[in-house]
Design a protein around this motif. Structure first.
Motif, PDB file in Angstrom:
ATOM      1  N   PRO A   1       0.840  -1.210   0.000  1.00 39.94           N
ATOM      2  CA  PRO A   1       0.000   0.000   0.000  1.00 39.94           C
ATOM      3  C   PRO A   1       0.864   1.245   0.000  1.00 39.94           C
ATOM      4  O   PRO A   1       1.784   1.376   0.804  1.00 39.94           O
ATOM      5  CB  PRO A   1      -0.814  -0.138   1.296  1.00 39.94           C
ATOM      6  N   PRO A   2       0.598   2.201  -0.883  1.00 37.41           N
ATOM      7  CA  PRO A   2       1.410   3.406  -0.953  1.00 37.41           C
ATOM      8  C   PRO A   2       1.088   4.359   0.189  1.00 37.41           C
ATOM      9  O   PRO A   2       0.002   4.326   0.761  1.00 37.41           O
ATOM     10  CB  PRO A   2       1.027   4.009  -2.303  1.00 37.41           C
ATOM     11  N   SER A   3       2.038   5.210   0.506  1.00 42.80           N
ATOM     12  CA  SER A   3       1.811   6.229   1.526  1.00 42.80           C
ATOM     13  C   SER A   3       0.941   7.344   0.952  1.00 42.80           C
ATOM     14  O   SER A   3       0.753   7.468  -0.260  1.00 42.80           O
ATOM     15  CB  SER A   3       3.140   6.805   2.007  1.00 42.80           C
ATOM     16  N   PHE A   4       0.416   8.162   1.856  1.00 41.72           N
ATOM     17  CA  PHE A   4      -0.419   9.276   1.418  1.00 41.72           C
ATOM     18  C   PHE A   4       0.389  10.224   0.539  1.00 41.72           C
ATOM     19  O   PHE A   4      -0.110  10.706  -0.485  1.00 41.72           O
ATOM     20  CB  PHE A   4      -0.974  10.004   2.637  1.00 41.72           C
ATOM     21  N   ASP A   5       1.624  10.516   0.926  1.00 32.95           N
ATOM     22  CA  ASP A   5       2.451  11.426   0.141  1.00 32.95           C
ATOM     23  C   ASP A   5       2.712  10.867  -1.251  1.00 32.95           C
ATOM     24  O   ASP A   5       2.750  11.619  -2.234  1.00 32.95           O
ATOM     25  CB  ASP A   5       3.777  11.687   0.859  1.00 32.95           C
ATOM     26  N   HIS A   6       2.905   9.556  -1.341  1.00 33.76           N
ATOM     27  CA  HIS A   6       3.144   8.949  -2.648  1.00 33.76           C
ATOM     28  C   HIS A   6       1.924   9.103  -3.552  1.00 33.76           C
ATOM     29  O   HIS A   6       2.039   9.430  -4.739  1.00 33.76           O
ATOM     30  CB  HIS A   6       3.489   7.467  -2.471  1.00 33.76           C
ATOM     31  N   ARG A   7       0.738   8.892  -3.003  1.00 34.63           N
ATOM     32  CA  ARG A   7      -0.483   9.027  -3.795  1.00 34.63           C
ATOM     33  C   ARG A   7      -0.736  10.483  -4.176  1.00 34.63           C
ATOM     34  O   ARG A   7      -1.263  10.759  -5.265  1.00 34.63           O
ATOM     35  CB  ARG A   7      -1.661   8.451  -3.019  1.00 34.63           C
ATOM     36  N   TYR A   8      -0.345  11.406  -3.289  1.00 33.46           N
ATOM     37  CA  TYR A   8      -0.536  12.823  -3.610  1.00 33.46           C
ATOM     38  C   TYR A   8       0.415  13.250  -4.734  1.00 33.46           C
ATOM     39  O   TYR A   8       0.047  14.044  -5.603  1.00 33.46           O
ATOM     40  CB  TYR A   8      -0.304  13.662  -2.358  1.00 33.46           C
ATOM     41  N   ARG A   9       1.632  12.705  -4.727  1.00 34.87           N
ATOM     42  CA  ARG A   9       2.559  13.008  -5.821  1.00 34.87           C
ATOM     43  C   ARG A   9       2.040  12.426  -7.138  1.00 34.87           C
ATOM     44  O   ARG A   9       2.201  13.041  -8.205  1.00 34.87           O
ATOM     45  CB  ARG A   9       3.942  12.459  -5.508  1.00 34.87           C
ATOM     46  N   ALA A  10       1.439  11.253  -7.087  1.00 30.07           N
ATOM     47  CA  ALA A  10       0.874  10.668  -8.303  1.00 30.07           C
ATOM     48  C   ALA A  10      -0.241  11.550  -8.858  1.00 30.07           C
ATOM     49  O   ALA A  10      -0.390  11.691 -10.082  1.00 30.07           O
ATOM     50  CB  ALA A  10       0.353   9.265  -8.012  1.00 30.07           C
ATOM     51  N   LEU A  11      -1.023  12.144  -7.971  1.00 31.43           N
ATOM     52  CA  LEU A  11      -2.071  13.063  -8.404  1.00 31.43           C
ATOM     53  C   LEU A  11      -1.467  14.267  -9.110  1.00 31.43           C
ATOM     54  O   LEU A  11      -1.954  14.703 -10.166  1.00 31.43           O
ATOM     55  CB  LEU A  11      -2.891  13.487  -7.192  1.00 31.43           C
ATOM     56  N   ARG A  12      -0.376  14.797  -8.565  1.00 28.24           N
ATOM     57  CA  ARG A  12       0.286  15.944  -9.192  1.00 28.24           C
ATOM     58  C   ARG A  12       0.895  15.551 -10.544  1.00 28.24           C
ATOM     59  O   ARG A  12       0.900  16.336 -11.491  1.00 28.24           O
ATOM     60  CB  ARG A  12       1.372  16.487  -8.269  1.00 28.24           C
ATOM     61  N   ASN A  13       1.464  14.352 -10.621  1.00 23.19           N
ATOM     62  CA  ASN A  13       2.071  13.910 -11.879  1.00 23.19           C
ATOM     63  C   ASN A  13       1.052  13.874 -13.005  1.00 23.19           C
ATOM     64  O   ASN A  13       1.342  14.274 -14.145  1.00 23.19           O
ATOM     65  CB  ASN A  13       2.696  12.525 -11.706  1.00 23.19           C
ATOM     66  N   LYS A  14      -0.146  13.404 -12.704  1.00 22.11           N
ATOM     67  CA  LYS A  14      -1.190  13.340 -13.732  1.00 22.11           C
ATOM     68  C   LYS A  14      -1.623  14.749 -14.149  1.00 22.11           C
ATOM     69  O   LYS A  14      -1.892  14.984 -15.351  1.00 22.11           O
ATOM     70  CB  LYS A  14      -2.380  12.548 -13.197  1.00 22.11           C
ATOM     71  N   GLU A  15      -1.672  15.678 -13.219  1.00 20.64           N
ATOM     72  CA  GLU A  15      -1.983  17.076 -13.579  1.00 20.64           C
ATOM     73  C   GLU A  15      -0.911  17.642 -14.502  1.00 20.64           C
ATOM     74  O   GLU A  15      -1.219  18.349 -15.472  1.00 20.64           O
ATOM     75  CB  GLU A  15      -2.089  17.921 -12.313  1.00 20.64           C
ATOM     76  N   TYR A  16       0.345  17.343 -14.196  1.00 19.97           N
ATOM     77  CA  TYR A  16       1.446  17.855 -15.005  1.00 19.97           C
ATOM     78  C   TYR A  16       1.342  17.330 -16.438  1.00 19.97           C
ATOM     79  O   TYR A  16       1.543  18.091 -17.407  1.00 19.97           O
ATOM     80  CB  TYR A  16       2.773  17.442 -14.380  1.00 19.97           C
ATOM     81  N   GLU A  17       1.027  16.055 -16.592  1.00 26.56           N
ATOM     82  CA  GLU A  17       0.888  15.485 -17.928  1.00 26.56           C
ATOM     83  C   GLU A  17      -0.229  16.173 -18.693  1.00 26.56           C
ATOM     84  O   GLU A  17      -0.097  16.475 -19.886  1.00 26.56           O
ATOM     85  CB  GLU A  17       0.611  13.983 -17.825  1.00 26.56           C
ATOM     86  N   ARG A  18      -1.343  16.441 -18.020  1.00 24.89           N
ATOM     87  CA  ARG A  18      -2.459  17.054 -18.706  1.00 24.89           C
ATOM     88  C   ARG A  18      -2.176  18.513 -19.041  1.00 24.89           C
ATOM     89  O   ARG A  18      -2.537  18.986 -20.126  1.00 24.89           O
ATOM     90  CB  ARG A  18      -3.719  16.940 -17.844  1.00 24.89           C
ATOM     91  N   LEU A  19      -1.535  19.244 -18.148  1.00 21.99           N
ATOM     92  CA  LEU A  19      -1.175  20.632 -18.432  1.00 21.99           C
ATOM     93  C   LEU A  19      -0.174  20.710 -19.575  1.00 21.99           C
ATOM     94  O   LEU A  19      -0.199  21.648 -20.376  1.00 21.99           O
ATOM     95  CB  LEU A  19      -0.595  21.285 -17.180  1.00 21.99           C
ATOM     96  N   ARG A  20       0.704  19.740 -19.638  1.00 16.42           N
ATOM     97  CA  ARG A  20       1.730  19.748 -20.682  1.00 16.42           C
ATOM     98  C   ARG A  20       1.131  19.438 -22.055  1.00 16.42           C
ATOM     99  O   ARG A  20       1.517  20.040 -23.062  1.00 16.42           O
ATOM    100  CB  ARG A  20       2.809  18.728 -20.341  1.00 16.42           C
ATOM    101  N   SER A  21       0.184  18.519 -22.095  1.00 10.09           N
ATOM    102  CA  SER A  21      -0.397  18.117 -23.382  1.00 10.09           C
ATOM    103  C   SER A  21      -1.568  19.003 -23.798  1.00 10.09           C
ATOM    104  O   SER A  21      -1.783  19.226 -24.992  1.00 10.09           O
ATOM    105  CB  SER A  21      -0.852  16.660 -23.313  1.00 10.09           C
TER     106      SER A  21
END
Length: 620
Positions: A326-346
């Protein structure tokens, strides 16, 4: 805001609950109910003081019309809830508002100097005045709190009798009455004098009450009181050390806020009817089984087509962590940010958008190559965005980000399937830094040496705040984070001067790790300043080029120079270097890192090391 009734409500006709008729005490904005006056915080209204009640009764007391549900699946999944609710309005036309309780209960009368519980003054109903003197009562200026989030009254009786009775906190009272007076000689704690009419203890001042071990020396520890929930004496006490605080101190209440941008495919609102069914839907892989479940759940036709439900499930599974652990809360929050970055970039230039689409990110029409000499690339015009900020919990005395086992206090005694939140609709500008040039710059020895000093200072602060220094979170300071952070601040300052935006109306959102190097500056308020298109116009390459050059040149000089740019230690504990309120610091609401991890020299270069400046060539 309305305090709860003193007595149990009587039932109305046919056993129904009668309409609320509770007295009003002031008003707060919806945004303040998340960021400033959330659950567990103290609110000063005129000469009275209240604490915002918990959410256990909110399902009944919050009106559905004034406190509607809002949805943001990605954030709800991160926080383990089904949906969010806007806090109720508290203006004169609202039907109800936030419930509050009187706290602290200890009050003093400036006329007769009595210091006792509010009810012992026998005030008239609905008023906070001394029943004898007819003057306004003054709530206690002092409260006590522990790092677990509990809050209590200051132990005046033990403080007065500390030299006479060194017994435990539950020792037999002397039977006297406490008095408080102010000598008026100074404005310090020494001028606040407490006495008891029993005559067995001398007058004592409040001097020394703020020492870290002041209450520990009296044998007092936290009893686990939670006045915002109405639990004054829980069965199991906390036992942690108590600290004395002023009632209005920012350390009394610090919100734990989490936010997310609404990005496709969740940003058109079509998935909202499925908010409470995702956990069940994720149990199925076969579209036939999903279709059967939806027909049963919605008693017929589902408002969302099956193909869209399958696409949403695929998008959610893309954010699932790899591996079985199970991932930590911080890890899941970073994954959320990563997906935002991909969408903002594309972006979503070519997508067929409906009127309900809440995320519109387009490539600017101008020539983006004009930004290449600056080392800036990929500007995007975020013409429409929606951010949801949720109040997850709160802390006292300690920063929730300072330790992995932060003492976060829940907003209710029983778990709820929702959290209070607010939504911001606005616009923004997204840009990235050139990875090749950034990779060369961040390897410069002068750059790494400056950032290492900041990282070490920040790590010391985190270690000091953590219960166990071995479990403290590592400092996020890296060359690219400090550079992006400082660049975002100077851009916000520049746009506040040139484009007419107040600095407090803009907000940064940073994307910085080994695979990300971008920043988003967007409107952070829900008023008209967030939807007029003025910020998007600044994102065109020609305008952005002028803005960055002007911002860097403006950052070259500070009214506190040479002290600012040559400073070896700045901010709390040395977590900044060349940064102060005269150059790059912003209002706290605009900054993700509370105005730390800033260094203007990484933009313009240090006096003795010009190579540290990423934009040094602009000045040359």
């Amino acid at each position: 805001m309305t305090p709860p009734p003193a007595r149990r409500r009587r039932t109305g006709a046919n056993g129904t609950t009668p309409a609320h008729n509770l007295p009003r005490r002031g008003a707060v904005r919806r945004a303040q109910a998340i960021t400033t006056y959330g659950v567990g915080s103290l609110v000063a209204v005129d000469h009275e003081s209240f604490i915002v009640s918990g959410l256990d009764d909110a399902d009944r007391s919050w009106n559905e019309d004034e406190s509607p549900r809002i949805h943001e699946r990605r954030l709800a999944r991160l926080l383990g809830v089904d949906y969010f609710r806007l806090p109720p309005a508290s203006d004169d036309t609202s039907k109800d508002g936030l419930r509050v309780r009187r706290f602290p209960l200890m009050h003093s009368c400036p006329e007769c100097n009595e210091l006792q519980l509010h009810r012992d003054f026998s005030p008239p109903p609905g008023r906070s005045v001394c029943g004898t003197c007819e003057v306004d009562l003054v709530p206690s200026r002092f409260v006590v709190a522990c790092e677990a989030g509990h809050l209590g009254e200051f132990p005046y009786w033990q403080w007065v009798h500390r030299s006479h009775d060194r017994g435990p906190a539950g020792a037999v009272r002397c039977g006297g009455r406490l008095r408080m007076r102010t000598s008026g000689r100074t404005s310090s704690l020494r001028s606040i004098v407490i006495s008891c009419t029993c005559g067995r203890a001398p007058e004592v001042s409040m001097e020394g009450s703020f020492r870290r071990n002041a209450l520990k020396d009296l044998g007092l520890t936290c009893r686990g009181t939670r006045p915002w929930l109405g639990t004054s004496a829980p069965a199991d006490s906390c036992g942690l050390p108590l600290r004395t605080l002023q009632r209005g101190s920012s350390a009394v209440w610090q919100p734990v806020l989490k936010s997310a941008l609404s990005i496709p495919p969740w940003s058109n609102g079509r998935a909202d009817p499925l908010a409470e069914h995702w956990d069940a839907l994720r149990q199925f892989d076969d579209p036939t089984h999903i279709e059967i479940y939806l027909k049963g759940a919605f008693k017929g036709a589902c408002p969302v087509p099956l193909d869209e439900v399958m696409a949403l499930l695929d998008a959610e599974r893309e954010e699932d962590p790899d591996g079985d652990a199970p991932p930590s809360f911080d890890h899941r929050y970073r994954a959320l940010r990563n997906k935002e970055y991909e969408r903002l970039r594309s972006g979503n230039d070519d997508s067929a958008r409906s009127r309900d689409e809440q995320f519109v990110c387009e490539t600017p029409l101008g020539d983006r190559t004009v930004l290449d000499p600056l080392g800036v690339t990929g500007p995007m015009l975020v013409k429409k965005l929606r951010e949801v900020r949720a109040l997850k919990a709160f802390t006292r005395l300690v920063d929730a980000e300072s330790t992995t086992d932060a003492k976060e206090m829940a907003l209710s005694e029983t778990p709820l399937r929702w959290l209070p939140a607010m939504e911001v609709r606005g616009e923004g500008v997204f840009l990235r830094l050139d990875e090749d040039r950034l990779g060369v710059w961040e390897k410069e020895s002068a750059v790494t040496e400056r950032v290492e000093r900041m990282r070490a200072a920040h790590q010391r602060v985190l270690d000091q705040r953590a219960d166990d220094p071995g479990k403290a979170v590592p400092s996020p300071a890296t060359p690219r984070l400090v550079l992006l952070h400082t660049l975002a601040h100077v851009l916000i300052n520049e746009w506040s001067l040139e484009a007419g935006y107040p600095a407090a109306a803009l907000r940064e959102r940073l994307y910085a790790d080994d695979e990300m190097a971008g920043l988003l500056v967007y409107t952070a308020t829900s008023d008209s300043a967030g939807s007029l298109g003025g910020l998007v116009a600044q994102g065109e390459p020609e305008s952005l080029d002028r803005t960055i050059r002007s911002a860097v040149r403006r950052a070259e000089w500070c009214s506190s120079d040479p002290l600012c740019v040559e400073c070896e230690v700045s901010a709390s504990g040395g977590t900044n270097l060349a940064a102060c309120h005269a150059c790059v610091m912003l209002p706290e609401t605009s900054c993700e890192y509370n105005n730390i991890l800033l260094d203007r020299a990484l933009l313009i270069g240090a006096p003795d090391e010009p190579r540290t400046g990423f934009f040094r060539h602009v000045l040359d």
